[in-house]
Design a protein around this motif. Structure first.
Motif, mmCIF file in Angstrom:
data_model
loop_
_atom_site.group_PDB
_atom_site.id
_atom_site.type_symbol
_atom_site.label_atom_id
_atom_site.label_comp_id
_atom_site.label_asym_id
_atom_site.label_seq_id
_atom_site.Cartn_x
_atom_site.Cartn_y
_atom_site.Cartn_z
ATOM 1 N N MET A 160 0.829 -1.197 0.000
ATOM 2 C CA MET A 160 0.000 0.000 0.000
ATOM 3 C C MET A 160 0.866 1.250 0.000
ATOM 4 O O MET A 160 1.875 1.291 0.688
ATOM 5 C CB MET A 160 -0.910 0.007 1.237
ATOM 6 N N ASN A 171 -10.336 -6.766 -8.895
ATOM 7 C CA ASN A 171 -9.580 -5.575 -9.264
ATOM 8 C C ASN A 171 -10.472 -4.360 -9.499
ATOM 9 O O ASN A 171 -10.001 -3.329 -9.986
ATOM 10 C CB ASN A 171 -8.707 -5.836 -10.502
ATOM 11 N N ASN A 229 -7.532 -9.500 -4.166
ATOM 12 C CA ASN A 229 -6.901 -9.284 -5.467
ATOM 13 C C ASN A 229 -6.060 -10.484 -5.890
ATOM 14 O O ASN A 229 -6.189 -10.995 -7.011
ATOM 15 C CB ASN A 229 -6.048 -8.023 -5.413
ATOM 16 N N GLU A 230 -5.218 -10.956 -4.988
ATOM 17 C CA GLU A 230 -4.258 -11.997 -5.357
ATOM 18 C C GLU A 230 -4.888 -13.392 -5.429
ATOM 19 O O GLU A 230 -4.499 -14.204 -6.280
ATOM 20 C CB GLU A 230 -3.099 -11.997 -4.366
ATOM 21 N N ALA A 269 -5.945 -3.483 4.574
ATOM 22 C CA ALA A 269 -5.084 -3.659 3.404
ATOM 23 C C ALA A 269 -4.894 -5.134 3.081
ATOM 24 O O ALA A 269 -4.857 -5.528 1.911
ATOM 25 C CB ALA A 269 -3.734 -2.987 3.643
ATOM 26 N N LEU A 294 -2.829 -3.585 -8.668
ATOM 27 C CA LEU A 294 -3.774 -4.689 -8.646
ATOM 28 C C LEU A 294 -3.602 -5.577 -9.874
ATOM 29 O O LEU A 294 -3.437 -5.098 -10.981
ATOM 30 C CB LEU A 294 -5.211 -4.167 -8.605
ATOM 31 N N ARG A 351 -7.937 -6.550 1.296
ATOM 32 C CA ARG A 351 -7.903 -6.092 -0.091
ATOM 33 C C ARG A 351 -6.879 -6.876 -0.916
ATOM 34 O O ARG A 351 -7.173 -7.314 -2.036
ATOM 35 C CB ARG A 351 -7.565 -4.598 -0.101
ATOM 36 N N THR A 352 -5.699 -7.065 -0.370
ATOM 37 C CA THR A 352 -4.640 -7.771 -1.092
ATOM 38 C C THR A 352 -5.027 -9.222 -1.348
ATOM 39 O O THR A 352 -4.814 -9.754 -2.447
ATOM 40 C CB THR A 352 -3.324 -7.706 -0.305
ATOM 41 N N ARG A 353 -5.606 -9.874 -0.356
ATOM 42 C CA ARG A 353 -6.023 -11.272 -0.525
ATOM 43 C C ARG A 353 -7.086 -11.392 -1.608
ATOM 44 O O ARG A 353 -7.049 -12.304 -2.442
ATOM 45 C CB ARG A 353 -6.556 -11.834 0.789
#
Length: 219
Positions: free
Chosen positions: A1, A187, A181-182, A174, A29, A177-179
């Motif tokens: 981030m 996205n 996306n990945e 954060a 993303l 959000r990252t999990r």
């Protein structure tokens, strides 16, 4: 981030957030959806923050929405579609609903952080913020607008300022959000998963009803 709220002065935050409301996904993303269906057990695995479940935990249909508080399409869903979803499917035990944080800008981070401070009343705060989005997300001083709207929940200015300095809470949002996306290819917002099937963008009451009915009658 790249925009830790806890490291920003109030003036810097206001200046940064005011120019960050284009609702475009961050360049960081991944722009790739996962192949096929996401298994529900994977989708529902423990997250950095606990889910707040609306409806019967044993409902046959699980709906997960990834949303950003500054997303106008997310606000439209919660004002125009969610009330019917709640009345016809969540309250009747046909589906359960989970909103997860997917902030697209610093102001959305701030909104989610303060809403999380309310614990199991987070969803009520989210509904309030979506209903009054134009009064805080699209004004000259959005952080002040956000604080003023959230005063209706009982959070005063001192508490509001303190929450925005909570590094641990910021990092948990954060991580959610990252999990997303990945692991799940999220996205953009809103993105919905209905029993693991992925849908992006706006969705109507009728379409959502057909999707739920298909999952309900599939067995």
């Amino acid at each position: 981030m790249s925009f830790p709220i806890f490291a920003l002065s109030r003036r810097r935050f206001l200046a940064f957030a005011a120019g960050a409301l284009a609702f475009a996904a961050s360049p960081a993303l991944a722009d790739k959806a996962p192949a096929g269906k996401i298994p529900v057990e994977e989708l529902m695995a423990p997250n950095a923050l606990p889910d707040i479940v609306e409806g019967d935990a044993k409902a046959p249909v699980t709906i997960v929405e990834y949303a950003s508080m500054t997303c106008s399409h997310c606000a439209a869903f919660h004002k125009e579609v969610y009330p019917a979803l709640k009345k016809d499917f969540i309250n009747t035990g046909k589906a359960k609903f989970i909103l997860r944080e997917f902030p697209l800008d610093p102001l959305a981070f701030a909104a989610f952080m303060v809403a999380r401070e309310l614990g199991d009343k987070r969803d009520a705060a989210v509904d309030l913020l979506f209903a009054q989005q134009k009064n805080w997300a699209f004004v000259d001083n959005p952080l002040d607008g956000l604080a003023n709207v959230l005063k209706q929940t009982g959070i005063g200015q001192d508490k509001f300022d303190a929450v925005l300095k909570d590094k641990a809470l910021y990092e948990k949002i954060a991580a959610v959000r990252t999990r997303a996306n990945e692991k799940f290819g999220v996205n953009s917002t809103p993105t919905f998963f209905v029993n693991g099937d992925r849908y992006t963008g706006e969705i109507t009451v009728d379409d959502l009803g057909k999707i739920i009915a298909a999952h309900t009658t599939a067995k």
